[in-house]
Design a protein around this motif. Structure first.
Motif, PDB file in Angstrom:
ATOM      1  N   ALA A 149      -0.591 -18.304 -27.207  1.00  0.00           N
ATOM      2  CA  ALA A 149      -1.599 -17.338 -26.412  1.00  0.00           C
ATOM      3  C   ALA A 149      -2.853 -17.562 -27.320  1.00  0.00           C
ATOM      4  CB  ALA A 149      -0.985 -16.040 -26.531  1.00  0.00           C
TER       5      ALA A 149
ATOM      6  N   TYR B 294      -2.823 -10.270 -28.593  1.00  0.00           N
ATOM      7  CA  TYR B 294      -3.486 -11.319 -28.274  1.00  0.00           C
ATOM      8  C   TYR B 294      -4.860 -11.057 -27.241  1.00  0.00           C
ATOM      9  CZ  TYR B 294       0.935 -13.671 -29.518  1.00  0.00           C
ATOM     10  OH  TYR B 294       1.917 -14.059 -30.262  1.00  0.00           O
ATOM     11  N   TRP B 295      -5.776 -12.069 -26.863  1.00  0.00           N
ATOM     12  CA  TRP B 295      -6.552 -11.698 -26.204  1.00  0.00           C
ATOM     13  C   TRP B 295      -6.248 -12.362 -24.726  1.00  0.00           C
ATOM     14  CZ3 TRP B 295     -10.602  -8.939 -25.102  1.00  0.00           C
ATOM     15  CH2 TRP B 295     -11.420  -9.432 -24.015  1.00  0.00           C
ATOM     16  N   SER B 296      -6.177 -11.626 -23.823  1.00  0.00           N
ATOM     17  CA  SER B 296      -5.835 -12.170 -22.314  1.00  0.00           C
ATOM     18  C   SER B 296      -7.010 -12.519 -21.557  1.00  0.00           C
ATOM     19  CB  SER B 296      -5.346 -11.110 -21.354  1.00  0.00           C
ATOM     20  OG  SER B 296      -5.124 -11.424 -19.984  1.00  0.00           O
ATOM     21  N   ARG B 297      -7.185 -13.796 -21.411  1.00  0.00           N
ATOM     22  CA  ARG B 297      -8.196 -14.554 -20.826  1.00  0.00           C
ATOM     23  C   ARG B 297      -8.443 -14.269 -19.285  1.00  0.00           C
ATOM     24  NH1 ARG B 297      -8.059 -20.759 -21.725  1.00  0.00           N
ATOM     25  NH2 ARG B 297      -5.793 -20.228 -21.106  1.00  0.00           N
ATOM     26  N   SER B 298      -7.319 -13.909 -18.707  1.00  0.00           N
ATOM     27  CA  SER B 298      -7.162 -13.844 -17.096  1.00  0.00           C
ATOM     28  C   SER B 298      -7.685 -12.333 -17.057  1.00  0.00           C
ATOM     29  CB  SER B 298      -5.911 -13.943 -16.531  1.00  0.00           C
ATOM     30  OG  SER B 298      -4.843 -13.286 -17.192  1.00  0.00           O
ATOM     31  N   ARG B 299      -7.105 -11.312 -17.818  1.00  0.00           N
ATOM     32  CA  ARG B 299      -7.787 -10.103 -17.808  1.00  0.00           C
ATOM     33  C   ARG B 299      -8.677  -9.617 -18.528  1.00  0.00           C
ATOM     34  NH1 ARG B 299      -2.017  -7.554 -19.442  1.00  0.00           N
ATOM     35  NH2 ARG B 299      -1.574  -9.637 -20.339  1.00  0.00           N
TER      36      ARG B 299
ATOM     37  N   TRP C 110      -4.122  -7.580 -25.464  1.00  0.00           N
ATOM     38  CA  TRP C 110      -3.046  -7.610 -24.918  1.00  0.00           C
ATOM     39  C   TRP C 110      -1.890  -7.332 -25.775  1.00  0.00           C
ATOM     40  CZ3 TRP C 110      -0.625 -13.002 -24.419  1.00  0.00           C
ATOM     41  CH2 TRP C 110       0.987 -12.863 -23.986  1.00  0.00           C
TER      42      TRP C 110
ATOM     43  N   LYS D 181       1.390  -7.695 -27.131  1.00  0.00           N
ATOM     44  CA  LYS D 181       2.464  -8.408 -26.913  1.00  0.00           C
ATOM     45  C   LYS D 181       3.635  -7.511 -26.649  1.00  0.00           C
ATOM     46  CE  LYS D 181       5.425 -11.652 -25.684  1.00  0.00           C
ATOM     47  NZ  LYS D 181       5.691 -12.126 -24.401  1.00  0.00           N
TER      48      LYS D 181
END
Length: 138
Positions: A41, A59-64, A68, A70
């Motif tokens: 991720a 983590y860093w959600s690129r889509s959102r 994020w 986990k």
């Protein structure tokens, strides 16, 4: 992981990382006990700092476009046991304890469940839990 966070001092350790132009670094999650690679991720400075401070993978959600944690939806958290930086300082390795045994949103232990056979990608790992049972129907 509090001990690790206590020994870090100021966040200058974050400056040692070669971040992408978008301010991200790839992060590989590895089972600390078995050595199995669970997933990959992206992390930004904030998510990596929080991972160390909280002792759980963030983590860093690129889509959102947001942080994020986990397991926030699935309950399958990753408890941080150790963190490493590769020789080029552009990939982070998180050695984790995978809660619930499932790292992948497909319901498998690992996101790396496909293998190349005769020129085709085939599933080599079973679904351990139906994703609808984990996340609800989409």
């Amino acid at each position: 992981m509090k001990d690790l966070a206590d020994n870090l001092g100021p966040s200058s350790w974050l400056d040692d990382i070669l971040w992408t132009e978008d301010g991200l670094v790839p992060a590989i999650a590895q089972d600390a006990e078995t050595g199995d690679i669970l997933m990959m991720a992206w992390m930004n400075r904030e998510s990596l700092q929080l991972t160390v401070e909280e002792g759980q993978a963030v983590y860093w959600s690129r889509s959102r476009g947001k942080l994020w944690r986990k397991g926030e939806s699935s309950g399958h958290q990753q408890v941080l046991k150790d963190i490493r930086l590769d020789c080029d300082a552009d990939v982070v390795l998180l050695k984790v304890e995978q809660k619930g045994g499932i790292a992948c949103h497909t319901g498998r232990r690992s996101c790396f469940y496909r293998t190349l056979k005769d020129g085709e990608w085939v599933s080599a790992e079973p679904v351990l839990k139906d994703p609808d049972a984990i996340y609800g129907s989409h």
